[in-house]
Write a protein that holds these residues in place. Structure first.
Motif, PDB file in Angstrom:
ATOM      1  N   ARG A 410     -21.588 -23.070  37.461  1.00  0.00           N
ATOM      2  CA  ARG A 410     -22.513 -23.907  36.681  1.00  0.00           C
ATOM      3  C   ARG A 410     -21.982 -24.049  35.262  1.00  0.00           C
ATOM      4  NH1 ARG A 410     -27.944 -24.032  38.648  1.00  0.00           N
ATOM      5  NH2 ARG A 410     -27.741 -24.775  40.803  1.00  0.00           N
ATOM      6  N   GLU A 411     -22.107 -25.258  34.717  1.00  0.00           N
ATOM      7  CA  GLU A 411     -21.687 -25.500  33.330  1.00  0.00           C
ATOM      8  C   GLU A 411     -22.876 -25.354  32.383  1.00  0.00           C
ATOM      9  OE1 GLU A 411     -19.777 -29.215  32.907  1.00  0.00           O
ATOM     10  OE2 GLU A 411     -17.856 -28.508  33.722  1.00  0.00           O
ATOM     11  N   ILE A 412     -22.575 -24.794  31.230  1.00  0.00           N
ATOM     12  CA  ILE A 412     -23.595 -24.670  30.173  1.00  0.00           C
ATOM     13  C   ILE A 412     -23.507 -25.934  29.333  1.00  0.00           C
ATOM     14  CG2 ILE A 412     -24.371 -23.287  28.208  1.00  0.00           C
ATOM     15  CD1 ILE A 412     -22.686 -20.982  29.559  1.00  0.00           C
ATOM     16  N   THR A 413     -24.523 -26.757  29.399  1.00  0.00           N
ATOM     17  CA  THR A 413     -24.432 -28.106  28.801  1.00  0.00           C
ATOM     18  C   THR A 413     -25.462 -28.384  27.719  1.00  0.00           C
ATOM     19  OG1 THR A 413     -25.879 -29.019  30.520  1.00  0.00           O
ATOM     20  CG2 THR A 413     -23.509 -29.046  30.952  1.00  0.00           C
ATOM     21  N   GLN A 431     -22.527 -33.919  20.874  1.00  0.00           N
ATOM     22  CA  GLN A 431     -22.735 -34.362  22.258  1.00  0.00           C
ATOM     23  C   GLN A 431     -21.521 -34.090  23.142  1.00  0.00           C
ATOM     24  OE1 GLN A 431     -25.719 -35.369  23.156  1.00  0.00           O
ATOM     25  NE2 GLN A 431     -26.489 -35.317  21.045  1.00  0.00           N
ATOM     26  N   ASN A 432     -20.315 -34.201  22.583  1.00  0.00           N
ATOM     27  CA  ASN A 432     -19.105 -34.056  23.396  1.00  0.00           C
ATOM     28  C   ASN A 432     -18.477 -32.672  23.219  1.00  0.00           C
ATOM     29  OD1 ASN A 432     -18.389 -34.441  20.767  1.00  0.00           O
ATOM     30  ND2 ASN A 432     -16.685 -35.840  21.187  1.00  0.00           N
ATOM     31  N   PHE A 433     -19.285 -31.643  23.256  1.00  0.00           N
ATOM     32  CA  PHE A 433     -18.828 -30.266  23.057  1.00  0.00           C
ATOM     33  C   PHE A 433     -18.145 -29.751  24.331  1.00  0.00           C
ATOM     34  CE2 PHE A 433     -19.436 -25.675  22.481  1.00  0.00           C
ATOM     35  CZ  PHE A 433     -19.059 -25.541  21.154  1.00  0.00           C
ATOM     36  N   ASP A 434     -17.121 -28.909  24.151  1.00  0.00           N
ATOM     37  CA  ASP A 434     -16.420 -28.313  25.290  1.00  0.00           C
ATOM     38  C   ASP A 434     -17.224 -27.090  25.753  1.00  0.00           C
ATOM     39  OD1 ASP A 434     -14.641 -27.592  27.224  1.00  0.00           O
ATOM     40  OD2 ASP A 434     -13.149 -26.770  25.822  1.00  0.00           O
ATOM     41  N   TYR A 435     -18.181 -27.354  26.640  1.00  0.00           N
ATOM     42  CA  TYR A 435     -19.109 -26.304  27.048  1.00  0.00           C
ATOM     43  C   TYR A 435     -18.460 -25.350  28.048  1.00  0.00           C
ATOM     44  CZ  TYR A 435     -22.818 -29.067  24.893  1.00  0.00           C
ATOM     45  OH  TYR A 435     -23.599 -29.754  24.010  1.00  0.00           O
ATOM     46  N   PRO A 436     -18.841 -24.052  27.980  1.00  0.00           N
ATOM     47  CA  PRO A 436     -18.315 -23.063  28.943  1.00  0.00           C
ATOM     48  C   PRO A 436     -19.058 -23.144  30.279  1.00  0.00           C
ATOM     49  CG  PRO A 436     -19.809 -22.012  27.377  1.00  0.00           C
ATOM     50  CD  PRO A 436     -19.677 -23.452  26.940  1.00  0.00           C
ATOM     51  N   SER A 437     -18.624 -22.318  31.222  1.00  0.00           N
ATOM     52  CA  SER A 437     -19.229 -22.299  32.562  1.00  0.00           C
ATOM     53  C   SER A 437     -19.254 -20.870  33.087  1.00  0.00           C
ATOM     54  CB  SER A 437     -18.463 -23.204  33.518  1.00  0.00           C
ATOM     55  OG  SER A 437     -17.131 -22.735  33.698  1.00  0.00           O
ATOM     56  N   THR A 438     -20.000 -20.653  34.172  1.00  0.00           N
ATOM     57  CA  THR A 438     -20.080 -19.344  34.828  1.00  0.00           C
ATOM     58  C   THR A 438     -19.938 -19.525  36.341  1.00  0.00           C
ATOM     59  OG1 THR A 438     -22.482 -19.426  35.084  1.00  0.00           O
ATOM     60  CG2 THR A 438     -21.640 -18.482  33.041  1.00  0.00           C
ATOM     61  N   GLN A 439     -19.551 -18.431  37.015  1.00  0.00           N
ATOM     62  CA  GLN A 439     -19.382 -18.454  38.468  1.00  0.00           C
ATOM     63  C   GLN A 439     -20.591 -17.866  39.205  1.00  0.00           C
ATOM     64  OE1 GLN A 439     -16.686 -19.936  39.734  1.00  0.00           O
ATOM     65  NE2 GLN A 439     -15.930 -20.282  37.642  1.00  0.00           N
ATOM     66  N   MET A 440     -21.421 -17.133  38.472  1.00  0.00           N
ATOM     67  CA  MET A 440     -22.581 -16.492  39.067  1.00  0.00           C
ATOM     68  C   MET A 440     -23.690 -16.436  38.013  1.00  0.00           C
ATOM     69  SD  MET A 440     -24.398 -13.406  38.861  1.00  0.00           S
ATOM     70  CE  MET A 440     -23.229 -12.244  38.189  1.00  0.00           C
ATOM     71  N   GLN A 453     -28.593 -23.570  27.902  1.00  0.00           N
ATOM     72  CA  GLN A 453     -29.069 -23.913  29.238  1.00  0.00           C
ATOM     73  C   GLN A 453     -27.962 -24.531  30.085  1.00  0.00           C
ATOM     74  OE1 GLN A 453     -32.514 -26.180  27.464  1.00  0.00           O
ATOM     75  NE2 GLN A 453     -33.583 -25.333  29.244  1.00  0.00           N
ATOM     76  N   TYR A 454     -28.115 -24.323  31.402  1.00  0.00           N
ATOM     77  CA  TYR A 454     -27.234 -24.981  32.355  1.00  0.00           C
ATOM     78  C   TYR A 454     -27.631 -26.439  32.508  1.00  0.00           C
ATOM     79  CZ  TYR A 454     -25.864 -20.241  33.789  1.00  0.00           C
ATOM     80  OH  TYR A 454     -25.390 -18.961  33.817  1.00  0.00           O
ATOM     81  N   SER A 455     -26.802 -27.149  33.262  1.00  0.00           N
ATOM     82  CA  SER A 455     -27.064 -28.575  33.495  1.00  0.00           C
ATOM     83  C   SER A 455     -28.347 -28.813  34.282  1.00  0.00           C
ATOM     84  CB  SER A 455     -25.873 -29.207  34.233  1.00  0.00           C
ATOM     85  OG  SER A 455     -25.620 -28.501  35.458  1.00  0.00           O
ATOM     86  N   ASN A 456     -28.794 -27.803  35.084  1.00  0.00           N
ATOM     87  CA  ASN A 456     -30.035 -27.965  35.859  1.00  0.00           C
ATOM     88  C   ASN A 456     -31.284 -27.550  35.079  1.00  0.00           C
ATOM     89  OD1 ASN A 456     -29.732 -25.213  35.815  1.00  0.00           O
ATOM     90  ND2 ASN A 456     -30.067 -24.912  38.013  1.00  0.00           N
ATOM     91  N   SER A 479     -16.923 -15.714  33.843  1.00  0.00           N
ATOM     92  CA  SER A 479     -17.331 -16.699  32.834  1.00  0.00           C
ATOM     93  C   SER A 479     -16.248 -16.865  31.787  1.00  0.00           C
ATOM     94  CB  SER A 479     -18.637 -16.258  32.157  1.00  0.00           C
ATOM     95  OG  SER A 479     -18.966 -17.095  31.077  1.00  0.00           O
ATOM     96  N   ASN A 480     -16.137 -18.045  31.238  1.00  0.00           N
ATOM     97  CA  ASN A 480     -15.208 -18.286  30.125  1.00  0.00           C
ATOM     98  C   ASN A 480     -15.966 -18.398  28.798  1.00  0.00           C
ATOM     99  OD1 ASN A 480     -16.484 -20.714  30.518  1.00  0.00           O
ATOM    100  ND2 ASN A 480     -14.619 -21.963  30.568  1.00  0.00           N
ATOM    101  N   PHE A 481     -17.189 -17.843  28.759  1.00  0.00           N
ATOM    102  CA  PHE A 481     -18.024 -17.949  27.550  1.00  0.00           C
ATOM    103  C   PHE A 481     -17.375 -17.252  26.357  1.00  0.00           C
ATOM    104  CE2 PHE A 481     -21.454 -16.334  24.784  1.00  0.00           C
ATOM    105  CZ  PHE A 481     -22.042 -17.547  24.433  1.00  0.00           C
ATOM    106  N   THR A 482     -16.688 -16.128  26.585  1.00  0.00           N
ATOM    107  CA  THR A 482     -16.095 -15.395  25.461  1.00  0.00           C
ATOM    108  C   THR A 482     -14.928 -16.146  24.829  1.00  0.00           C
ATOM    109  OG1 THR A 482     -14.718 -14.160  27.024  1.00  0.00           O
ATOM    110  CG2 THR A 482     -16.809 -13.145  26.348  1.00  0.00           C
TER     111      THR A 482
END
Length: 638
Positions: A410-413, A431-440, A453-456, A479-482
């Protein structure tokens, strides 16, 4: 024409008496013998005609004299208006807001208004008077003489709606005429509603115009800090564009530290800076030269002592985490431990406690964390790949922090730009930020406020009651959040919010909450103390944290010490809101009231409308005139 004593008119029926006397007056005639009566008959005929005319003239003048005499005692009058016959109640509003300190011809607007109003009030006349902060109901001049001339300026500024509501509550008799006099400069009323009475109140608006609107103010100040310097930046404002230089002084209590010039260059505001690096300003003052209003010529500020924020983190993977690289050793005291080697007593000394991907919470750790939270501590929860909805059960009341678990990317958007963590982080909503994502991720309890928040729409990071909860582990496998630019402001600002220091100053009347770590005994309270007074602010005890709210106390500007008995916990400063410094003249097109430029003009108009034309004096003059005419007829008419 109206009679004050109409019952006197019944005496007009008594006029029948002189009429009857005149009609039925009896005379006895004496007979005299005479030889030739021809001449006497002619003389007698002429005499009888003259006598009859004289008697009717006497009767007419006598009746008219009596009629006007009775009318004089009935006291007739003619009112000049319909309101002249009403019983009147007078309520006066005297504006004593800060803008009334602007100059009139010689005095301030307030002092000039007080003098003019006092001269217009009658000695025994009853009235009600109220200002922005005081009320006198149904009084005379003698009742309020001492208080009236001690009316001072106040930061309270009533709206027109509140003025009308307060005035209506002061009228006592519904059947009387309600008259409201509003004495104000007409500046800075924010009401969008029209100035119109809902009831039948006669509104008289007296607008006091200042001789000049020139005014300079210290609008605001803020602290700029870097690793090598500390500066205070102040904004100086003028109501009108000006090229005048204004001297700004920096004081440490009563000691002059530095001076500078604020140059406007045909602008309405300018910024000046002072370097504070070499001095600890516990009681700092910024001051400009005296001008139109004095309340905004000083700005009080306090600098709290810089203390490191204590951060304690525990993890269970046996390796150093990314957290150590985020916290500057000059500002934060960061300690990281393995769960198996952790000394639980260190939790009580922490401002921020981070659970970084630990496998489980034992009962002892759970108990210490609960105690830590009760004392106002901030908690961050980072789950690991094995975390289940029941792992952190008991940390958040009776509910679980997490719900269902999902293993998918899921992407954090979405960023909540209004949250305190992102205050002053972004110059605009990107608006065009390079948002991170997670696998779980785990679903966070919906009662938490979302920050990321996630995209959902589900939360990646959320907060409630000082618990910051991530929905996913932050290791690079999941996650690539760090590696995202968001990681620094998130963790850095969470740490700063865990030990919020007081601002440079607070605004009187605005809600301002300050958390103080201290142990209060039963019935013990904190006080705000300065040279002239001590007040008790609103306060709430949360464990060993006392939260004070300065919205209602203090009410005067200046430096204060927050004390627990004789111990000084904090130095605080308070200033008045600068609302009065930006003049906003009243739009008279929205006013449905009689408008006057001076107090004598308004009260003279009020008096003229209620004048009556008394006619009894004229009735008395006419009565005397007719009686004199009767005497002249009796004396000279043969």
């Amino acid at each position: 024409m109206i009679f004050e004593k109409p019952d006197v008119l019944y005496f007009l029926f008594l006029l029948i008496i002189p009429i009857l006397v005149h009609l039925f007056q009896l005379r006895k005639f004496k007979t005299t013998k005479f030889s030739n009566v021809a001449l006497l008959e002619r003389i007698q005929l002429q005499s009888r005609k003259s006598s009859t005319i004289k008697k009717w003239l006497i009767l007419a003048t006598r009746l008219l004299g009596l009629i006007f005499l009775i009318l004089a005692f009935a006291k007739p009058f003619i009112p000049k208006s319909e309101t002249a016959l009403q019983m009147d109640e007078i309520v006066i509003y005297l504006d004593n807001s800060f803008s009334m300190e602007l100059p009139a011809k010689q005095l301030t607007l307030l002092e000039d208004s007080k003098q003019n109003l006092w001269e217009q009030l009658n000695q025994n006349e009853r009235f009600s008077l109220f200002t922005n902060d005081k009320v006198w109901k149904n009084v005379t001049k003698n009742d309020i003489k001492a208080d009236f001339f001690s009316i001072k300026f106040t930061p309270v500024h009533l709206s027109f709606e509140n003025i009308l509501l307060k005035a209506e509550s002061m009228f006592e008799d519904r059947m009387s005429g309600h008259n409201l006099f509003l004495i104000t400069d007409g500046l800075n009323f924010e009401d969008k509603v029209r100035l119109k009475s809902k009831n039948a109140t006669d509104l008289n608006l007296i607008l006091k115009s200042p001789s000049t609107l020139e005014n300079f103010s210290i609008a605001s100040a803020q602290l700029e800090t870097t690793n090598t310097s500390k500066k205070i930046q102040a904004e100086i404002r003028s109501y009108n564009a000006s090229n005048k230089d204004v001297t700004v002084s920096l004081m440490d209590n009563d000691e002059l530290v530095a001076k500078t010039k604020a140059n406007f260059e045909e602008a309405t505001s300018t910024v000046i800076k002072f370097d504070l690096s070499n001095r600890d300003f516990k009681k700092g003052i910024l001051e400009i030269e005296p001008d139109g209003m004095s309340y905004d010529n000083k700005l009080f500020f306090s600098l709290s002592e810089e203390k490191k924020i204590n951060i304690v983190a525990i993890n269970s993977n046996g390796q150093k985490s990314f957290l150590a690289s985020l916290y500057d050793i000059n500002k934060f005291n960061f300690q990281e431990f393995q769960l198996t080697e952790f000394d639980y007593s260190k939790i009580s000394d922490a401002d921020l406690f981070i659970l970084n991907e630990i496998d489980d919470i034992n009962p002892i750790l759970l108990s210490r964390i609960k105690e830590f939270r009760e004392n106002g501590g901030t908690l961050v929860i980072i789950p690991n790949k094995n975390t289940t909805p029941v792992t952190f059960k008991g940390l958040f009341n009776t509910s679980n922090i997490y719900k269902s678990k999902t293993s998918e990317q899921r992407e954090i958007t979405s960023i909540n730009f209004d949250h305190l963590l992102f205050k002053n982080v972004f110059s605009e909503q990107i608006q065009n930020f390079d948002y991170p994502s997670t696998q779980m991720f785990l679903e966070i309890n919906p009662s938490f406020s979302p920050i990321l928040q996630y995209s959902n729409g589900q939360s990646f990071l959320a907060e409630k009651d000082r618990i910051y909860s991530f929905s996913s582990a932050l290791n690079t496998d999941l996650s690539n959040f760090t590696n995202s630019p968001l990681v620094v402001p998130v963790f850095y600002n969470i740490a700063l919010e865990s030990n919020v220091r007081p601002e440079l100053y607070s605004i009187i009347g605005q809600e301002n909450k300050i958390d103080i770590k201290t142990n209060l005994k039963k019935d013990e309270i904190l006080k705000l103390v300065n040279k002239s007074q001590q007040v008790i602010p609103q306060q709430t005890k949360l464990g060993n944290i006392v939260q004070i709210n300065t919205q209602y106390q203090p009410k005067s500007r200046g430096h204060y010490q927050l004390k627990q008995k004789d111990s000084v916990l904090l130095n605080l400063s308070f200033n008045y809101d600068r609302f009065e410094s930006d003049f906003n003249p009243l739009d008279l097109s929205t006013v449905e009231a009689k408008t006057f430029s001076s107090i004598p003009e308004a009260f003279n108009s009020f008096t003229e409308e209620r004048k009556i034309l008394e006619l009894w004096i004229w009735m008395l003059i006419f009565a005397i005139g007719f009686f004199l005419t009767e005497l002249l007829i009796l004396r000279f008419l043969k």
